[in-house]
Every structure is written in structure tokens, then in C-alpha cells.
Design a protein around this motif. Structure first.
Motif, PDB file in Angstrom:
ATOM      1  N   ILE A 158      -3.892   2.358  13.880  1.00  0.00           N
ATOM      2  CA  ILE A 158      -3.184   1.390  14.729  1.00  0.00           C
ATOM      3  C   ILE A 158      -4.037   0.144  14.953  1.00  0.00           C
ATOM      4  CG2 ILE A 158      -2.360   1.032  17.106  1.00  0.00           C
ATOM      5  CD1 ILE A 158      -1.308   4.006  16.919  1.00  0.00           C
ATOM      6  N   HIS A 159      -5.349   0.333  15.215  1.00  0.00           N
ATOM      7  CA  HIS A 159      -6.252  -0.826  15.400  1.00  0.00           C
ATOM      8  C   HIS A 159      -6.287  -1.674  14.136  1.00  0.00           C
ATOM      9  CE1 HIS A 159      -7.376   0.583  19.242  1.00  0.00           C
ATOM     10  NE2 HIS A 159      -8.173   1.574  18.840  1.00  0.00           N
ATOM     11  N   MET A 160      -6.281  -1.020  12.966  1.00  0.00           N
ATOM     12  CA  MET A 160      -6.353  -1.731  11.701  1.00  0.00           C
ATOM     13  C   MET A 160      -5.079  -2.557  11.472  1.00  0.00           C
ATOM     14  SD  MET A 160      -5.087  -1.537   8.431  1.00  0.00           S
ATOM     15  CE  MET A 160      -4.385   0.080   8.494  1.00  0.00           C
ATOM     16  N   LEU A 161      -3.913  -1.987  11.783  1.00  0.00           N
ATOM     17  CA  LEU A 161      -2.657  -2.719  11.625  1.00  0.00           C
ATOM     18  C   LEU A 161      -2.635  -3.944  12.548  1.00  0.00           C
ATOM     19  CD1 LEU A 161      -0.094   0.262  11.524  1.00  0.00           C
ATOM     20  CD2 LEU A 161      -0.948  -1.054   9.584  1.00  0.00           C
ATOM     21  N   ILE A 199       2.827  -4.374   3.342  1.00  0.00           N
ATOM     22  CA  ILE A 199       3.802  -3.277   3.445  1.00  0.00           C
ATOM     23  C   ILE A 199       3.070  -1.952   3.282  1.00  0.00           C
ATOM     24  CG2 ILE A 199       5.793  -2.190   2.351  1.00  0.00           C
ATOM     25  CD1 ILE A 199       6.753  -4.983   1.559  1.00  0.00           C
ATOM     26  N   PHE A 200       3.197  -1.091   4.283  1.00  0.00           N
ATOM     27  CA  PHE A 200       2.543   0.222   4.253  1.00  0.00           C
ATOM     28  C   PHE A 200       3.602   1.317   4.239  1.00  0.00           C
ATOM     29  CE2 PHE A 200      -0.544  -2.590   6.239  1.00  0.00           C
ATOM     30  CZ  PHE A 200      -1.720  -2.245   5.575  1.00  0.00           C
ATOM     31  N   ASP A 201       3.452   2.245   3.295  1.00  0.00           N
ATOM     32  CA  ASP A 201       4.393   3.361   3.199  1.00  0.00           C
ATOM     33  C   ASP A 201       3.768   4.591   3.863  1.00  0.00           C
ATOM     34  OD1 ASP A 201       6.427   5.043   2.558  1.00  0.00           O
ATOM     35  OD2 ASP A 201       5.976   5.175   0.430  1.00  0.00           O
ATOM     36  N   GLU A 202       4.212   4.866   5.077  1.00  0.00           N
ATOM     37  CA  GLU A 202       3.696   6.006   5.846  1.00  0.00           C
ATOM     38  C   GLU A 202       2.173   6.095   5.850  1.00  0.00           C
ATOM     39  OE1 GLU A 202       5.740   9.700   5.738  1.00  0.00           O
ATOM     40  OE2 GLU A 202       7.446   8.739   4.781  1.00  0.00           O
ATOM     41  N   VAL A 242       0.885  -1.177   0.000  1.00  0.00           N
ATOM     42  CA  VAL A 242       0.000   0.000   0.000  1.00  0.00           C
ATOM     43  C   VAL A 242       0.917   1.220   0.000  1.00  0.00           C
ATOM     44  CG1 VAL A 242      -1.892   1.188   1.172  1.00  0.00           C
ATOM     45  CG2 VAL A 242      -1.693  -1.302   1.332  1.00  0.00           C
ATOM     46  N   GLU A 243       1.075   1.824  -1.184  1.00  0.00           N
ATOM     47  CA  GLU A 243       2.021   2.936  -1.335  1.00  0.00           C
ATOM     48  C   GLU A 243       1.367   4.268  -1.025  1.00  0.00           C
ATOM     49  OE1 GLU A 243       5.214   2.391  -4.457  1.00  0.00           O
ATOM     50  OE2 GLU A 243       3.569   1.285  -5.374  1.00  0.00           O
ATOM     51  N   GLN A 244       2.203   5.318  -1.006  1.00  0.00           N
ATOM     52  CA  GLN A 244       1.723   6.677  -0.719  1.00  0.00           C
ATOM     53  C   GLN A 244       1.146   7.357  -1.946  1.00  0.00           C
ATOM     54  OE1 GLN A 244       4.885   9.085   0.793  1.00  0.00           O
ATOM     55  NE2 GLN A 244       4.025   9.155   2.806  1.00  0.00           N
ATOM     56  N   LYS A 245       1.421   6.804  -3.137  1.00  0.00           N
ATOM     57  CA  LYS A 245       1.063   7.525  -4.360  1.00  0.00           C
ATOM     58  C   LYS A 245      -0.416   7.854  -4.386  1.00  0.00           C
ATOM     59  CE  LYS A 245       4.777   5.482  -7.036  1.00  0.00           C
ATOM     60  NZ  LYS A 245       5.156   4.212  -7.604  1.00  0.00           N
ATOM     61  N   PRO A 246      -0.785   9.048  -4.904  1.00  0.00           N
ATOM     62  CA  PRO A 246      -2.197   9.407  -4.992  1.00  0.00           C
ATOM     63  C   PRO A 246      -2.950   8.411  -5.862  1.00  0.00           C
ATOM     64  CG  PRO A 246      -0.795  11.288  -5.522  1.00  0.00           C
ATOM     65  CD  PRO A 246       0.088  10.093  -5.431  1.00  0.00           C
ATOM     66  N   ILE A 247      -4.286   8.310  -5.600  1.00  0.00           N
ATOM     67  CA  ILE A 247      -5.083   7.345  -6.346  1.00  0.00           C
ATOM     68  C   ILE A 247      -6.175   8.029  -7.136  1.00  0.00           C
ATOM     69  CG2 ILE A 247      -4.813   5.281  -4.945  1.00  0.00           C
ATOM     70  CD1 ILE A 247      -7.110   6.163  -3.256  1.00  0.00           C
ATOM     71  N   GLY A 248      -6.631   7.330  -8.153  1.00  0.00           N
ATOM     72  CA  GLY A 248      -7.855   7.705  -8.848  1.00  0.00           C
ATOM     73  C   GLY A 248      -7.932   9.122  -9.346  1.00  0.00           C
ATOM     74  N   VAL A 264       5.859  -1.543   8.224  1.00  0.00           N
ATOM     75  CA  VAL A 264       5.418  -0.160   8.069  1.00  0.00           C
ATOM     76  C   VAL A 264       6.636   0.756   8.014  1.00  0.00           C
ATOM     77  CG1 VAL A 264       3.934   1.655   9.026  1.00  0.00           C
ATOM     78  CG2 VAL A 264       3.414  -0.734   9.514  1.00  0.00           C
ATOM     79  N   ILE A 265       6.708   1.604   6.972  1.00  0.00           N
ATOM     80  CA  ILE A 265       7.703   2.687   6.970  1.00  0.00           C
ATOM     81  C   ILE A 265       7.004   3.884   7.591  1.00  0.00           C
ATOM     82  CG2 ILE A 265       8.991   4.299   5.520  1.00  0.00           C
ATOM     83  CD1 ILE A 265       9.440   2.066   3.545  1.00  0.00           C
TER      84      ILE A 265
END
Length: 756
Positions: free
Chosen positions: A384-387, A367-370, A89-95, A399-400
């Protein structure tokens, strides 16, 4: 003792700036990678671990399938063992597509269409018939867009001017074009009279053409003499030629050029749904598919749960988990029709995360980017609950992150460093939180929040009145001038609408540093991005008498073998791609001839190998020194002039964008979440830049969630109280000290941080 397979083993990692490091990552734990921007976090997590996992996954497919899939080169490492499949799951904008909505992105919309095709009454054919993109389902009036585009006479025409003075402000209809020339010479309109002075009947004819059923002859003059032609009116002509036509076929025009002359309003035929009346007549429990699209998610959930018909119930049951995940992520105020492009950074981040929560797969590596980027502190708890939920399903979560709350809840912390760029690439700590003592992150965790007790006095104010962009509720506000202002509030509360829309349109001279990326081609370097590469080349040309192009690897100076790329990628058929340094130029990208010339004892490659700090002591040209100074000011002095922008971390890109704007001596700087992607150390450097800007007489306005930056501000504005329809109001205006006494979502967190 834990099974050896319960940990990921990485040895001899050498990607980018990694210094031959070894790492062991425990499985089924939450592992946070932290460290300064550019310290090597992404090189381990994305460029090594994720790339190798994807490469090994593709090897399970037959060769002919692999040839259609993305191909990954084996990362530079000695050993990579016990990897599991990765979800990134990257930081790049979506849609960014104009048709991409929350419903389509989350794959809920296809299920809703299927639901209506099975149990909607009266019954309509297939699920695709319920789509505004199908030939049957689309509205005949707006062609499925939901918006009717019409020419705006006040944008198109300046009534104070004559035709000859370019009263028609759309270039293809100006006097220089054949259509503008026709208007002036057809004999119907005085080309030298301002349009406001036309008789009412003539102005009506000019704008709208003759009454329906009538024709007015307007001879069209060419070098062959007059030709018969009918005048159809400026607005009907604009609609026919430029709105109802494929603009892409008109070489000199873009869609933006045409839309700049129009207004857009919801289509009356379909009420903005883009669907035809027959489709809208089909209902479930009194609601049609457009109603479903507009419901806030908790209302949609109730409708889906109320369906009793067996076929409908089984389809609804598939959609319910997706809707629930969005609600659990605090996004209940959204609807399926909400355009993805209109979401704030924090909202987009949570929608991306929610999309991955529906999977029942386990033994995966997520893998989560910020993931905390763009989130208010209160929303950080949801994250945090979701992770933790993903971990409980027997998955590994990597997680980065720079957010201290996320770092504190990690099972394992791996800190990269000690510095950034060439000074990074080592593991300076690996273990539980309790063992961290002296590293930069350990010091950040011990840091006490300090509230600005002596805010600057404003030198005036900027006024916004009646702002109603997006969810803003007719906001009137005076923003202090000559001070450091922070705008905060939960995701979707109206921060961006207030500053980047309402304020920016009122004060268009503002210099904006947004969240978007930068061009990151492998040929773009720090020197080219900052606009000093031309100056360096011309300096060489002047000193050597050679053409400037000889000192460019994109031009005359390119190595003849690799064409200036520095690497070769030989054709390897079905094998994994391989990138090897070009032997002819040794990876320098330049020809031998280009490297034979020197300026002040260095050739072009040696110049590009200088760090920003070193360049400040080497050059004497004022423009180069000025731009080098701005890069040093934002803490990027350790990067080299020749470093490619594609190799920069998110935090480095954020500061590079800021540095490129600092060259302009502006009066107002608007920054959208400038602390995103920055370690606490880097944030301090950035804060110092902001304070210096204000000291020089500028106003700095930031949209921000970070409590350290809020506490250091001179003035804080909080939007809220919630997001979406629940937001759009000013909840607080005042100094950080005033905020400690307030009762708002952010004030509670600020108080807690001060008292900790």
C-alpha cells in the motif's frame, strides 16, 4: 473544476463480456477495479485501456520500426480519450531460466560487473569478463554453471539385479541397446550374477574402468564377428557420452532423463560462482564479485555506500536505488545470486514491483494485476505504501484487486458485475469507499471474521522428519490426517518448501494444484480441458453414424475458410491488425456439414453454447455428468462448454485447475494459495468445496495468507519467523482458536480481524 484531461474517458466498451459500458477514470489517483472473477475487470483494464495505450504509443514510431514491434488491434470501443503511457505489472510468473537471478532481473548485476572492471584490484579487462557466460570469465571446470554434475551410482545401478535383469537403470545403457548388449557379451562381466555378488575388483572395473594408464580389452560382437574395443567403466562412459555432450542432439533423450541419474554439487574450483579463479582474485575492499553476489541486500548496500573512489562512486550510485527498493519491499534477506525460479509467489510479485519503482517518469498509468497475491497481511502494508509512492510522483495507479485492505485505501473504486461471464460486464459501482453499500464487495467489507470453534478430530497424522529443503531448518512435524489444514507465514518463510517439496516427496501420491498457468491456446475450451470433448464427439458420432472427427473444429469438421479459427486476420501491411469474424461459418468454426447433424435436437455449436449448469440437465453420460458437477462445485456453472480457456480470468483458471483435479478421488490434496484471484463470494464457494472434500474422508492442505480461510481451518501451521535465512522454522501448530492466543506474525492479524 478539474481539467477534463485529468481523467481517462472510455465510452461504449464491448471487449469480451463488456456490455457497451461508459467509464471515467480519474488521473493521479489510486483506482481499484474489483468484482467477482470473470466480471469484466481485465476486459476493461488490460484488453481495452492498456491495449489502446500501447497501440497509440507504437503509432509514434516510423513504419519500419513499428513493423518490428508488437502490434495491437484497436479494442472494441466507441471512444478512448486522454490515455497516458502504461506500465503493466502482470501476475505471470517470472524468470524460469536457470541463470536468471535477482541481480540480472533487477539490472543490478551489469552495474556490479562494470564496477569491478573499473576499480577491482588486480584489474581485469572489460565488464563482460566478470560474467560466467563469457569465454574468459567462465570457470573452466563447470563451464560457468557453478554446479558440477556427476553420475549418481545409486540412481544409475540397482546392485540387487544382474545385467540381464536391467541392473543399469538408464534406458540407453539397458540390454536392449548396443551398449548394454556389449556389457553382457564382452566376457568381462557375468550377465546373470547380481552386481552385489561381483568380486570387489570386478565391480570396481565395471563401475570405474581400469586404473589410469591401463587398458582392458572388451571385444564388441556384431554380426560380422568380434571387434577390438576397450572397456572404460560405466560411470566414465555415462559422463563422457551423456553429461559432457549436447543432449539436444540425442533425439530420444531429454536433459531431465540424464539429470535424473545424477547428483549436482557446487563446483569446488569456483565455489559455485561459475567464475574462473583469475576473475575471483579481483577485489574491492577485500570482497570479490562472487562475495558481492552472496551478500544479503543490506550488507551489499553498506559495501556500495563505502566506495570512495570517484569512478566507482558514480557507478555504485546507480546501483544503490535498485538495492534500496528491494529492501523497502521487505526483501532485504535476498541476495543478488538468488535464482528467480526459487522465489515464492509473494517474493516474485514484490521483485517485479520493485523493478518499476526506479523510474523517475511521471504522468504515467501503472497497472497492477492483483499485486497482493502471495503476500502476507503484514507485507500488504508495504504494498500500500508503494502504491501511494507511485501516485505521489504524479502517476495514475490502476489496480485489479480483491484484497479488502487495498480496496479500502483506494481513492476510487470501480466494481464490475453483477455476476460473472455473460452475467457480468457492467459497472455496478464507481466512486469512493464511503458510497459503497449493497454490492458484493460492500458486503464483503462488512463481513465479520468467524473462527472455527468446532475443529474436526484428526484420524491420524502424516509425519515429516528432518526436512531441510531450501531454508527449512531440520523440521520435524506431524500434520493431522482427515482434516482441513492451512499453512501460513510471511513470504519466503518455508511454506512451499515444507508442503510442495518435503511433504510431496514423502507422500508422492498427493494431488497437487499449484500456481502455474494452464494451456490457454485459442483452440482450448472448457470441454477439451476437462476431458469431455471426446465424449461429446463420440456421442454425436454414435447418434449420427458419422466419424467423430467431423464434430471437431481442429479436424474434419473445421470451416474450410477459417480452418476452424472462427476469425480471419487479413494481411493489412503496416496498418494495425484487424480480426474479423469468418463470414463462411459466422464465427462458429464449424463447416456446414458438421452443423447439419443433431443430437437430442441440438447441433454441435448449440451443445457447446450450453452453460455448465445447463449441460448437467442435458447429458446422461456418467463421465460427462461427473466432470460437469466438479465445475459446478467450484462455482463455474455460468461458463459455457465451448468457452476458450484463453478468455478466462486468473480466478477462473485457479478454480478450473482445481476442478480438473477433483475428478480424482485422492486422499491428500495440496493447494498452493487457492484463494489467489478470487473475490470474497468466490472464496466462500471454494471453501465449501474444501469442506466437502474433507467430509468425504480426504485431507486438504492449503498454503494460504487469506484470514477467512485460515479462520475456517481445523488446524493451522505457521512458518517463520521471517523469510529466507530468517525463516524455515515452525512457529505455531494448533487450531484457529489456539492461534488467537499466540504471538506470531499471522496471529496478530487474525486477532485484529476478529476484534474489528
Amino acid at each position: 473544476m478539474a481539467n477534463a484531461k485529468d481523467e481517462i474517458i472510455l465510452k461504449g466498451l464491448k471487449e469480451n463480456n463488456l456490455k457497451n459500458i461508459d467509464l471515467t477514470i480519474p488521473k493521479e489517483k489510486i483506482v481499484v477495479f474489483t468484482g467477482l472473477s470473470g466480471s469484466g475487470k481485465s476486459s476493461v483494464v488490460f484488453d481495452t485501456l492498456a491495449t489502446e495505450s500501447r497501440r497509440q504509443m507504437t503509432m509514434n514510431y516510423p513504419l519500419y520500426v513499428r513493423n518490428q514491434m508488437p502490434r495491437y488491434e484497436r479494442p472494441q470501443a466507441d471512444l478512448m480519450q486522454n490515455l497516458s503511457p502504461v506500465v503493466v505489472v502482470e501476475q505471470k510468473p517470472i524468470g524460469s531460466s536457470t541463470r536468471s537471478t535477482v541481480g540480472t532481473y533487477m539490472d543490478i548485476h551489469p552495474l556490479i560487473r562494470l564496477l569491478f572492471s573499473r576499480i577491482g584490484q588486480p584489474a581485469i579487462g572489460s565488464a563482460t569478463d566478470f560474467s560466467s557466460q563469457s569465454s574468459f570469465g567462465r570457470c573452466p571446470e563447470c563451464k560457468g554453471f557453478g554446479q558440477v554434475v556427476a553420475p549418481d551410482v545409486n540412481k544409475l545401478v540397482d546392485f540387487n539385479k544382474s545385467l540381464r535383469e536391467r541392473a543399469v537403470q538408464f534406458k540407453p545403457l539397458s540390454p536392449t541397446g548396443w551398449q548394454g548388449h556389449w556389457m553382457m557379451t564382452c566376457g568381462l562381466f557375468d550377465p546373470d550374477l547380481p552386481l552385489k555378488d561381483y568380486p570387489e575388483e570386478t565391480l570396481e572395473l565395471f563401475l570405474y574402468g581400469p586404473p589410469e594408464g591401463e587398458r582392458v580389452n572388451a571385444p564388441f560382437h556384431t554380426k560380422d564377428g568380434p571387434h577390438k574395443a576397450d572397456w572404460d567403466g560405466l560411470l566414465p562412459r555415462f559422463t563422457r557420452v551423456y553429461i559432457n555432450r549436447d543432449i539436444s542432439k540425442l533425439k530420444t533423450l531429454t536433459e531431465e532423463d540424464v539429470l535424473a541419474m545424477t547428483t549436482q554439487a557446487p563446483c569446488k574450483t569456483c565455489q559455485g560462482s561459475g567464475l574462473n579463479p583469475e576473475v575471483l582474485a579481483s577485489k574491492i575492499n577485500g570482497l570479490n564479485i562472487a562475495d558481492y553476489d552472496q551478500l544479503e541486500l543490506p550488507e551489499l548496500l553498506r559495501e556500495l555506500e563505502a566506495i570512495q573512489e570517484p569512478m566507482g562512486k558514480s557507478i555504485a550510485r546507480q546501483a544503490i536505488p535498485y538495492v534500496t527498493q528491494l529492501i523497502d519491499m521487505g526483501l532485504g534477506y535476498l541476495s543478488l545470486s538468488r535464482k528467480m525460479a526459487t522465489l515464492s509467489g509473494g517474493e516474485g510479485q514484490r521483485v517485479k514491483i520493485a523493478r518499476h519503482l526506479g523510474s523517475s517518469l511521471n504522468n504515467m498509468t501503472y497497472i497492477f494485476d492483483e499485486p497482493s497475491a502471495g503476500l502476507h497481511p503484514s507485507e500488504g502494508e508495504l504494498l500500500i505504501h508503494m502504491l501511494q509512492r507511485i501516485k505521489q510522483q504524479h502517476n495514475t495507479v490502476i489496480v485489479i484487486e480483491h484484497n479488502l485492505a487495498v480496496i479500502q485505501m483506494a481513492d476510487e473504486i470501480i466494481e464490475m458485475g453483477p455476476g460473472a461471464g455473460a452475467n457480468g460486464g457492467e459497472v455496478i459501482y464507481a466512486g469512493p469507499l464511503a458510497g459503497m453499500t449493497e454490492s458484493p464487495t460492500a458486503l464483503a467489507l462488512q463481513h465479520k471474521l468467524r473462527v472455527n470453534g468446532h475443529p474436526r478430530e484428526r484420524t491420524g497424522s502424516y509425519s515429516i522428519q528432518g526436512a531441510s529443503t531450501n531454508n527449512l531448518r531440520n523440521v520435524d512435524i506431524r500434520i493431522p490426517k482427515g482434516v482441513f489444514v492451512s499453512v501460513c507465514g510471511v513470504s519466503g518463510s518455508g511454506k512451499s518448501s515444507l508442503i510442495l517439496d518435503a511433504f510431496k516427496s514423502r507422500y508422492p501420491e498427493s494431488i497437487t494444484v499449484g500456481q502455474g498457468g494452464i494451456g490457454t491456446s485459442s483452440r482450448s475450451t472448457m470441454a477439451t480441458y476437462m476431458g469431455i470433448m471426446d465424449d461429446i464427439r463420440h456421442t454425436f458420432a454414435k447418434a449420427t453414424g458419422q466419424p467423430a472427427g467431423l464434430f471437431s473444429f481442429n479436424s474434419l469438421g473445421a470451416c474450410p475458410v477459417c480452418k476452424g479459427k472462427g476469425v480471419l486476420t487479413p494481411e493489412v501491411a503496416f496498418a494495425d491488425p484487424v480480426t474479423i469474424p469468418c463470414e463462411a461459418c459466422g464465427g462458429t468454426r464449424y463447416s456446414d456439414e458438421a452443423l447439419s447433424y443433431r443430437y437430442e435436437g441440438k447441433n454441435i455449436i448449440e451443445i457447446l453454447a450450453l452453460t455448465i449448469d445447463e449441460a448437467g440437465d442435458y447429458f446422461t453420460q456418467p463421465k460427462i455428468l461427473n466432470r460437469v458437477k466438479t465445475l459446478r462445485d467450484v462455482g463455474l456453472g455460468y461458463l459455457t462448454l465451448g468457452q476458450t480457456t484463453s478468455s478466462l480470468s486468473g480466478g477462473e483458471i485457479q478454480r478450473l485447475k482445481l476442478a480438473s483435479q477433483l475428478q480424482k478421488e485422492g486422499q491428500i490434496y495440496l493447494l498452493d494459495e487457492p484463494s489467489s484471484g478470487l473475490h470474497a463470494d468466490d472464496r466462500e464457494k471454494l471453501l465449501d468445496v474444501f469442506q466437502k472434500l474433507v467430509e468425504r474422508g480426504n485431507t486438504v492442505i492449503i498454503i494460504e495468507h487469506n484470514l477467512d480461510l485460515l479462520a475456517a481451518s481445523d488446524w493451522i501451521i505457521e512458518m517463520g519467523p521471517g523469510g529466507g535465512k530468517q525463516g524455515g522454522s515452525v512457529m505455531f501448530e494448533g487450531t484457529p482458536a489456539d492461534m488467537l492466543k499466540a504471538d506470531t506474525a499471522t496471529a496478530r492479524w487474525l486477532r485484529e480481524a476478529v476484534e474489528a
